[in-house]
Motif scaffolding. Structure first.
Motif, PDB file in Angstrom:
ATOM      1  N   ILE A  23       0.788  -1.010  -0.054  1.00  0.00           N
ATOM      2  CA  ILE A  23      -0.115   0.027  -0.155  1.00  0.00           C
ATOM      3  C   ILE A  23       0.891   1.365   0.027  1.00  0.00           C
ATOM      4  CG2 ILE A  23      -1.525   1.224   1.558  1.00  0.00           C
ATOM      5  CD1 ILE A  23      -2.677  -1.370   2.260  1.00  0.00           C
ATOM      6  N   LEU A  24       1.985   1.351   0.830  1.00  0.00           N
ATOM      7  CA  LEU A  24       2.848   2.265   0.749  1.00  0.00           C
ATOM      8  C   LEU A  24       3.406   2.652  -0.561  1.00  0.00           C
ATOM      9  CD1 LEU A  24       4.457   4.414   2.340  1.00  0.00           C
ATOM     10  CD2 LEU A  24       6.307   2.716   2.722  1.00  0.00           C
ATOM     11  N   SER A  25       3.611   1.463  -1.251  1.00  0.00           N
ATOM     12  CA  SER A  25       4.539   1.543  -2.617  1.00  0.00           C
ATOM     13  C   SER A  25       3.566   2.199  -3.701  1.00  0.00           C
ATOM     14  CB  SER A  25       4.983   0.169  -2.841  1.00  0.00           C
ATOM     15  OG  SER A  25       6.004  -0.064  -2.271  1.00  0.00           O
ATOM     16  N   LEU A  26       2.180   1.779  -3.513  1.00  0.00           N
ATOM     17  CA  LEU A  26       1.111   2.190  -4.359  1.00  0.00           C
ATOM     18  C   LEU A  26       0.824   3.545  -4.011  1.00  0.00           C
ATOM     19  CD1 LEU A  26      -1.070   1.554  -6.490  1.00  0.00           C
ATOM     20  CD2 LEU A  26      -2.436   0.766  -4.595  1.00  0.00           C
ATOM     21  N   GLY A  27       0.895   4.070  -2.787  1.00  0.00           N
ATOM     22  CA  GLY A  27       0.755   5.714  -2.516  1.00  0.00           C
ATOM     23  C   GLY A  27       1.838   6.523  -3.209  1.00  0.00           C
ATOM     24  N   ILE A  28       3.141   5.754  -2.947  1.00  0.00           N
ATOM     25  CA  ILE A  28       4.022   6.687  -3.633  1.00  0.00           C
ATOM     26  C   ILE A  28       4.232   6.795  -5.058  1.00  0.00           C
ATOM     27  CG2 ILE A  28       6.723   6.571  -4.191  1.00  0.00           C
ATOM     28  CD1 ILE A  28       6.994   5.436  -1.096  1.00  0.00           C
ATOM     29  N   ALA A  30       1.290   6.610  -6.934  1.00  0.00           N
ATOM     30  CA  ALA A  30       0.182   7.385  -7.134  1.00  0.00           C
ATOM     31  C   ALA A  30       0.537   8.833  -6.779  1.00  0.00           C
ATOM     32  CB  ALA A  30      -0.832   7.026  -6.140  1.00  0.00           C
ATOM     33  N   GLU A  31       1.056   9.232  -5.943  1.00  0.00           N
ATOM     34  CA  GLU A  31       1.775  10.559  -5.693  1.00  0.00           C
ATOM     35  C   GLU A  31       2.425  11.138  -6.847  1.00  0.00           C
ATOM     36  OE1 GLU A  31       3.619  13.496  -2.320  1.00  0.00           O
ATOM     37  OE2 GLU A  31       2.801  11.342  -1.777  1.00  0.00           O
ATOM     38  N   THR A  36      -0.231  15.498  -4.884  1.00  0.00           N
ATOM     39  CA  THR A  36      -0.822  15.119  -3.545  1.00  0.00           C
ATOM     40  C   THR A  36      -2.164  14.513  -3.543  1.00  0.00           C
ATOM     41  OG1 THR A  36       0.294  17.122  -2.791  1.00  0.00           O
ATOM     42  CG2 THR A  36      -0.975  16.180  -1.234  1.00  0.00           C
ATOM     43  N   LEU A  37      -2.186  13.465  -2.834  1.00  0.00           N
ATOM     44  CA  LEU A  37      -3.362  12.528  -2.711  1.00  0.00           C
ATOM     45  C   LEU A  37      -4.612  13.451  -1.844  1.00  0.00           C
ATOM     46  CD1 LEU A  37      -1.855   9.038  -1.984  1.00  0.00           C
ATOM     47  CD2 LEU A  37      -2.533   9.987  -4.182  1.00  0.00           C
ATOM     48  N   SER A  42       0.594  13.454   1.815  1.00  0.00           N
ATOM     49  CA  SER A  42       1.789  13.332   1.092  1.00  0.00           C
ATOM     50  C   SER A  42       2.488  12.341   1.714  1.00  0.00           C
ATOM     51  CB  SER A  42       2.418  14.563   1.180  1.00  0.00           C
ATOM     52  OG  SER A  42       3.751  14.425   0.542  1.00  0.00           O
ATOM     53  N   VAL A  43       2.379  11.104   0.975  1.00  0.00           N
ATOM     54  CA  VAL A  43       3.083   9.932   1.240  1.00  0.00           C
ATOM     55  C   VAL A  43       4.673  10.057   1.230  1.00  0.00           C
ATOM     56  CG1 VAL A  43       3.404   7.348   0.630  1.00  0.00           C
ATOM     57  CG2 VAL A  43       1.223   8.587   0.314  1.00  0.00           C
TER      58      VAL A  43
END
Length: 75
Positions: A23-28, A30-31, A36-37, A42-43
């Motif tokens: 999930i952290l990798s996906l957030g990075i 995506a950002e 910014t999500l 901001s991941v």
């Protein structure tokens, strides 16, 4: 049997950490792609803050990073 319980808990924690890292990798990603999500989170900024926190603590921070790396790299 206590060994089964500890194995079950260990497997659960291992799978949970794998899920959270995904999930952290996906957030990075995506950002990087979309900026910014939602809700201004901001991941990348949070990850950078954690890394700088480890770095500002000197030797203790480095030891903590090494221990964390070894915990997360075990399969």
């Amino acid at each position: 049997n206590m060994d089964n319980i500890f194995n079950l808990i260990g497997n659960f924690v291992g799978k949970l950490s794998t899920l959270l890292l995904s999930i952290l990798s996906l957030g990075i990603i995506a950002e990087v792609l979309f900026g910014t999500l939602a809700f201004g989170l901001s991941v990348i900024g949070n990850v950078m803050a954690i890394i700088s926190l480890f770095g500002s603590n000197g030797v203790v921070g480095i030891i903590s990073l090494v221990v964390l790396y070894h915990l997360l790299s075990k399969n």
